[in-house]
Design an enzyme around this catalytic site. Sequence first.
Site, PDB file in Angstrom:
ATOM      1  N   LYS A  36      39.617  39.326  46.622  1.00  0.00           N
ATOM      2  CA  LYS A  36      40.461  39.928  45.825  1.00  0.00           C
ATOM      3  C   LYS A  36      41.597  40.717  46.005  1.00  0.00           C
ATOM      4  O   LYS A  36      41.515  41.287  47.454  1.00  0.00           O
ATOM      5  CB  LYS A  36      39.328  40.842  44.657  1.00  0.00           C
TER       6      LYS A  36
HETATM    7  C1  LIG Z   1      35.422  37.426  41.499  1.00  0.00           C
HETATM    8  C2  LIG Z   1      35.300  37.093  40.012  1.00  0.00           C
HETATM    9  C3  LIG Z   1      34.336  37.629  39.218  1.00  0.00           C
HETATM   10  C4  LIG Z   1      32.983  37.966  39.831  1.00  0.00           C
HETATM   11  O1  LIG Z   1      32.971  39.089  40.787  1.00  0.00           O
HETATM   12  P1  LIG Z   1      31.809  39.200  41.852  1.00  0.00           P
HETATM   13  O2  LIG Z   1      32.272  40.588  42.468  1.00  0.00           O
HETATM   14  O3  LIG Z   1      32.302  38.261  42.827  1.00  0.00           O
HETATM   15  O4  LIG Z   1      30.579  39.255  41.051  1.00  0.00           O
HETATM   16  C5  LIG Z   1      34.326  37.400  38.019  1.00  0.00           C
HETATM   17  N1  LIG Z   1      35.373  36.959  37.182  1.00  0.00           N
HETATM   18  C6  LIG Z   1      36.349  36.723  37.843  1.00  0.00           C
HETATM   19  C7  LIG Z   1      37.777  35.845  37.182  1.00  0.00           C
HETATM   20  C8  LIG Z   1      36.424  36.515  39.446  1.00  0.00           C
HETATM   21  O5  LIG Z   1      37.486  36.141  39.897  1.00  0.00           O
END
Ligand SMILES: *Cc1c(COP(=O)(O)O)cnc(C)c1O
Length: 393
Positions: A184
């Site tokens: 992210k």
């Molecule tokens: C990464 C992501 C998640 C989940 O996040 P985690 O921290 O991996 O549990 C949920 N929704 C979207 C759109 C994502 O890109």
Amino acid sequence: MDWKVPLSDLDFGEEEKEAVIRVIDSGWLAMGEVTRQFEESFARMVGVNHAIAVTNGTASLHLACRALEIGPGDEVIVPSLTFVATANAILYVGATPVFADITSEDNLNISVEAIEDAITPRTRAIMVMHYGGYPCDMSAILQLAERHNLFVIEDAAHAPGAAIEDRKMGAWGHIGSFSFFPNKNLTTAEGGMLVTDDDQLAQKMRTLRSHGMTTLTWDRHRGHAWSYDVVELGYNYRIDEIRSAIGCEQLKKLDRNNSRRGVMTALYRRLFQEIIPDLRIPFADYAWKSSFHIMPILLPDGTNRARFAEIMKAHGVQTSLHYPPIHLFQYYLDHGLAPRQPLRMTEAVAAREVTIPLYATLTQRDVEYVVNAIAESLKETNLAPQSASQPGS
Ligand SMILES: *Cc1c(COP(=O)(O)O)cnc(C)c1O
């Protein structure tokens, strides 16, 4: 595999290392001052009253549903072109995800018209996801929600720092949810954040994050309280001081790193126009401020995508898909969660989409290399004899 250009990469330096060491030296590892600071800085960045840090973005979506008391018999409208966690969170609370199509080949966000078509007397909430960091049409979605008395949850995992006019994503809905997974724009390894302006929702999410307990370790340590009651069926969804310390440093870099992603995105778009003009790149001339989380491209109709990805890999360029649509997953099919309306645009886009490398430390030379690799891979894919074009993965 040692990629020449990976799909994503970290921007970690001495700042993150030193912040971690400071926490270790302090001897206080969970629910302390560093987490409070991370929450405060994050709330300020988004422009909301409350930010609640949690263990990951999935826990964050789950708590959002719990805090709004969404449960069995309720429906939540959600896109299918998102990470599976977006819809799973709705299933965790016993509610039903109702899938709505995306807008177009150019705008991969949930369609406002499709949301409206999906509303029933059971609908309780709309959960949007800002694909790639490009904001959904929040004014229209909030208007619709108000008219039908629905909650709006933003899965803003792609969109820290993105905005419509001066209002940041996450601040539009009743609750905004973020993820800090390593790919992210801002990472704490694993981690997540909930944001809201609503005092009661914030209090409820804090309680649910920590076993439904009425007082926190921090308060008891400081002598503010020595016992507690349990008032909700809560969880242990807490983050820790080490990850919060990394988050504080990453947050300082967010603006600069989003801008860098934006510059590389613009370069990609310009080079594609020059070199491969028939390639479709979604979100051209998008109206609102993106956080440029990922770089999606749509291959020409009929291109063998598996073969294309293999050739890209041979060039040392990592690619991915965002996303295999949720409504086509085995679990969803087996549990009667098929969409009520066909998701034509979602399926058409998902079949052609490829995500190419984008991260803050990507260089101009990397981008040029990737664009050339795409041009060559497309040529080779379409030259490939039929026997070589059987899907290999
Ligand atoms: C990464 C992501 C998640 C989940 O996040 P985690 O921290 O991996 O549990 C949920 N929704 C979207 C759109 C994502 O890109």
